[in-house]
Design a protein around this motif. Sequence first.
Motif, mmCIF file in Angstrom:
data_model
loop_
_atom_site.group_PDB
_atom_site.id
_atom_site.type_symbol
_atom_site.label_atom_id
_atom_site.label_comp_id
_atom_site.label_asym_id
_atom_site.label_seq_id
_atom_site.Cartn_x
_atom_site.Cartn_y
_atom_site.Cartn_z
ATOM 1 N N ILE A 132 45.150 96.327 174.367
ATOM 2 C CA ILE A 132 43.691 96.390 174.186
ATOM 3 C C ILE A 132 43.235 97.828 173.914
ATOM 4 C CG2 ILE A 132 43.212 94.362 175.634
ATOM 5 C CD1 ILE A 132 42.407 96.431 177.880
ATOM 6 N N PRO A 133 42.165 97.957 173.113
ATOM 7 C CA PRO A 133 41.648 99.309 172.861
ATOM 8 C C PRO A 133 40.759 99.759 174.010
ATOM 9 C CG PRO A 133 40.304 97.704 171.694
ATOM 10 C CD PRO A 133 41.395 96.916 172.399
ATOM 11 N N THR A 134 40.804 101.029 174.342
ATOM 12 C CA THR A 134 39.786 101.597 175.231
ATOM 13 C C THR A 134 39.322 102.894 174.569
ATOM 14 O OG1 THR A 134 40.981 103.128 176.683
ATOM 15 C CG2 THR A 134 41.145 100.774 177.225
ATOM 16 N N THR A 186 39.849 105.727 175.685
ATOM 17 C CA THR A 186 40.828 106.789 175.959
ATOM 18 C C THR A 186 42.093 106.583 175.135
ATOM 19 O OG1 THR A 186 41.706 105.566 177.862
ATOM 20 C CG2 THR A 186 39.927 107.163 178.284
ATOM 21 N N VAL A 187 42.873 105.564 175.498
ATOM 22 C CA VAL A 187 44.108 105.209 174.788
ATOM 23 C C VAL A 187 44.200 103.678 174.820
ATOM 24 C CG1 VAL A 187 45.269 107.363 175.512
ATOM 25 C CG2 VAL A 187 45.603 105.272 176.864
ATOM 26 N N TYR A 188 45.107 103.106 174.040
ATOM 27 C CA TYR A 188 45.317 101.656 174.120
ATOM 28 C C TYR A 188 46.011 101.320 175.444
ATOM 29 C CZ TYR A 188 43.704 100.396 169.491
ATOM 30 O OH TYR A 188 42.901 100.148 168.402
ATOM 31 N N GLY A 189 45.614 100.195 176.043
ATOM 32 C CA GLY A 189 46.235 99.739 177.270
ATOM 33 C C GLY A 189 47.075 98.497 177.022
ATOM 34 N N LEU A 190 48.077 98.274 177.882
ATOM 35 C CA LEU A 190 48.873 97.043 177.831
ATOM 36 C C LEU A 190 48.376 96.178 178.980
ATOM 37 C CD1 LEU A 190 51.127 95.398 176.607
ATOM 38 C CD2 LEU A 190 52.756 96.681 177.981
ATOM 39 N N ALA A 191 47.557 95.160 178.648
ATOM 40 C CA ALA A 191 46.763 94.478 179.665
ATOM 41 C C ALA A 191 47.371 93.173 180.142
ATOM 42 C CB ALA A 191 45.363 94.207 179.116
ATOM 43 N N ALA A 192 47.160 92.912 181.433
ATOM 44 C CA ALA A 192 47.533 91.640 182.052
ATOM 45 C C ALA A 192 46.424 91.255 183.026
ATOM 46 C CB ALA A 192 48.847 91.787 182.824
ATOM 47 N N SER A 193 46.221 89.952 183.194
ATOM 48 C CA SER A 193 45.279 89.470 184.204
ATOM 49 C C SER A 193 45.735 89.908 185.587
ATOM 50 C CB SER A 193 45.263 87.940 184.151
ATOM 51 O OG SER A 193 44.896 87.413 185.410
ATOM 52 N N LEU A 221 44.846 93.727 170.137
ATOM 53 C CA LEU A 221 43.430 93.649 169.780
ATOM 54 C C LEU A 221 43.097 95.017 169.176
ATOM 55 C CD1 LEU A 221 40.768 92.013 169.966
ATOM 56 C CD2 LEU A 221 40.420 93.038 172.227
ATOM 57 N N ASP A 222 42.879 95.047 167.855
ATOM 58 C CA ASP A 222 42.721 96.330 167.159
ATOM 59 C C ASP A 222 41.268 96.780 167.218
ATOM 60 O OD1 ASP A 222 42.769 98.538 165.528
ATOM 61 O OD2 ASP A 222 43.701 97.524 163.814
ATOM 62 N N GLY A 223 41.038 97.870 167.924
ATOM 63 C CA GLY A 223 39.679 98.408 168.030
ATOM 64 C C GLY A 223 39.538 99.729 167.314
ATOM 65 N N GLY A 224 40.452 100.028 166.369
ATOM 66 C CA GLY A 224 40.364 101.291 165.636
ATOM 67 C C GLY A 224 40.859 102.455 166.474
ATOM 68 N N PRO A 225 40.708 103.677 165.950
ATOM 69 C CA PRO A 225 41.168 104.863 166.685
ATOM 70 C C PRO A 225 40.348 105.077 167.959
ATOM 71 C CG PRO A 225 40.566 105.420 164.405
ATOM 72 C CD PRO A 225 40.122 104.020 164.644
ATOM 73 N N CYS A 226 41.003 105.479 169.042
ATOM 74 C CA CYS A 226 40.285 105.706 170.310
ATOM 75 C C CYS A 226 39.405 106.952 170.193
ATOM 76 C CB CYS A 226 41.287 105.887 171.445
ATOM 77 S SG CYS A 226 42.355 104.461 171.676
ATOM 78 N N LEU A 236 41.372 93.220 184.353
ATOM 79 C CA LEU A 236 42.671 93.427 183.706
ATOM 80 C C LEU A 236 43.368 94.662 184.270
ATOM 81 C CD1 LEU A 236 41.620 92.794 179.982
ATOM 82 C CD2 LEU A 236 42.976 91.250 181.460
ATOM 83 N N ALA A 237 44.626 94.489 184.620
ATOM 84 C CA ALA A 237 45.462 95.645 184.975
ATOM 85 C C ALA A 237 46.067 96.160 183.678
ATOM 86 C CB ALA A 237 46.569 95.230 185.937
ATOM 87 N N ALA A 238 45.974 97.468 183.431
ATOM 88 C CA ALA A 238 46.491 97.988 182.158
ATOM 89 C C ALA A 238 46.913 99.446 182.266
ATOM 90 C CB ALA A 238 45.442 97.851 181.055
ATOM 91 N N PRO A 239 48.215 99.698 182.108
ATOM 92 C CA PRO A 239 48.668 101.074 181.889
ATOM 93 C C PRO A 239 48.547 101.372 180.394
ATOM 94 C CG PRO A 239 50.559 99.638 181.937
ATOM 95 C CD PRO A 239 49.342 98.753 182.104
ATOM 96 N N SER A 240 48.792 102.593 179.996
ATOM 97 C CA SER A 240 48.801 102.908 178.572
ATOM 98 C C SER A 240 49.913 102.097 177.888
ATOM 99 C CB SER A 240 49.004 104.405 178.370
ATOM 100 O OG SER A 240 50.112 104.858 179.121
ATOM 101 N N ALA A 241 49.674 101.738 176.614
ATOM 102 C CA ALA A 241 50.554 100.790 175.910
ATOM 103 C C ALA A 241 51.686 101.511 175.184
ATOM 104 C CB ALA A 241 49.727 99.957 174.934
ATOM 105 N N ASN A 242 52.476 102.275 175.946
ATOM 106 C CA ASN A 242 53.615 103.000 175.385
ATOM 107 C C ASN A 242 54.820 102.808 176.297
ATOM 108 O OD1 ASN A 242 51.661 104.782 177.032
ATOM 109 N ND2 ASN A 242 53.620 105.808 177.313
ATOM 110 N N PRO A 243 56.029 102.972 175.747
ATOM 111 C CA PRO A 243 57.182 102.964 176.648
ATOM 112 C C PRO A 243 57.007 104.082 177.684
ATOM 113 C CG PRO A 243 57.893 102.952 174.355
ATOM 114 C CD PRO A 243 56.414 103.201 174.347
ATOM 115 N N SER A 244 57.440 103.848 178.900
ATOM 116 C CA SER A 244 57.319 104.821 179.980
ATOM 117 C C SER A 244 57.790 106.195 179.496
ATOM 118 C CB SER A 244 58.206 104.345 181.127
ATOM 119 O OG SER A 244 57.685 104.770 182.337
#
Length: 322
Positions: free
Chosen positions: A25-27, A29-36, A164-169, A133-141
């Motif tokens: 998901i876009p935020t 700040t940075v994209y997050g990898l989201a889970a309920s 979910l593409d929200g364009g550049p953060c 939603l719990a979400a860390p940044s969407a990158n490999p650790s």
Amino acid sequence: MEKPTEHLTLEQAADLLQSGEVVAIPTETVYGLAASIAHDQAIRRVFSLKGRPLINPLIVHLASAAQLNQVAREIPEEARLLAGACWPGPLTLVLPKQPGVSPLITAGGDTVAVRVPDHPLTRRLLALLPFPLAAPSANPSNYISPTRAEDVLRGLPELRGRILDGGPCQRGLESTVVGFRGGDVLLYRYGSLSRETLESILGKPLVVATRTGEVPASPGMLSRHYSPRTPLLVTRRVIDTLENLPAGNAGLLSFRTRYAHPRLSGQVVLSPAGSLEEAARNLFHSLHYLDTLGLDLIIAELLPDEGLGSSVNDRLLRAAAT
Ligand code: TXA
Ligand code: MG
């Protein structure tokens, strides 16, 4: 076959999250990898996709401050003041957790990190969903954080069709993370809201939380992080560094100056106008770009150590740590 550019609609993203799947998901700040936060299996998938150690807790993203009591309790006055001034926005508060919050999110601890993100698409998504939603940044650790959908895919190609593409953060750096102890407000992570901004809201200095002993106060303070695959060297003296370059192809990430030098095979200027905000916005995407050039070394120029410059320098120093 899915097309490489295929991204989710808001409704598809909501459906996937409701059925316990993960979505990028876009935020602001940075994209997050989201889970309920209600689906432990989805949260486990977030950790495994990122290769993230289970000891590093996640940030819970709320639709609004009205949901705060669902996940946190014993909220100090300073936290209410900061939330009132900064939410929606790039400030994460670490607070005592409600008993129902999954220990996977908090890494077994009794605090939970929360924020209300400020991105129009993700705010609509959170309003549609019956859970945060719990979400860390969407990158490999430990890799560079993503500020565009294409950078999410560069790090985590498994997420094709799950973005979910929200364009550049707009902000480009992660949220600032603070905690509370006694009457003190502790700065756990420099981020998109400068230390000076928070101090002026509070009317008092933040206490910079440093590592104590083996266990960092906040696991995100582990030193190596945000790193490109290419070796990174940070400097305040670009010309001297260029004059003493080791053999091989080097690239340069500079603040406002374009340096002409025969040894450089690639260069990005973060903000020709010298804006710290613009530099912060461009940082991670520029590192992603330089990392694709097949260089032997990336040299990064440190910013002035004030405002968002301190936050950018924090990321550069940790990206260069070994
Ligand atoms: O801007 C952001 O914060 C982005 C977007 C997606 O919201 N998220 C993000 O998440 O940067 P992550 O997981 O990459 O970083 C979360 C940071 C880590 O430094 C983690 O250790 C800290 O927050 N954190 C999370 N829960 C905590 C807790 N209970 N106590 C102390 N630190 C915590
Ligand atoms: Mg991260």
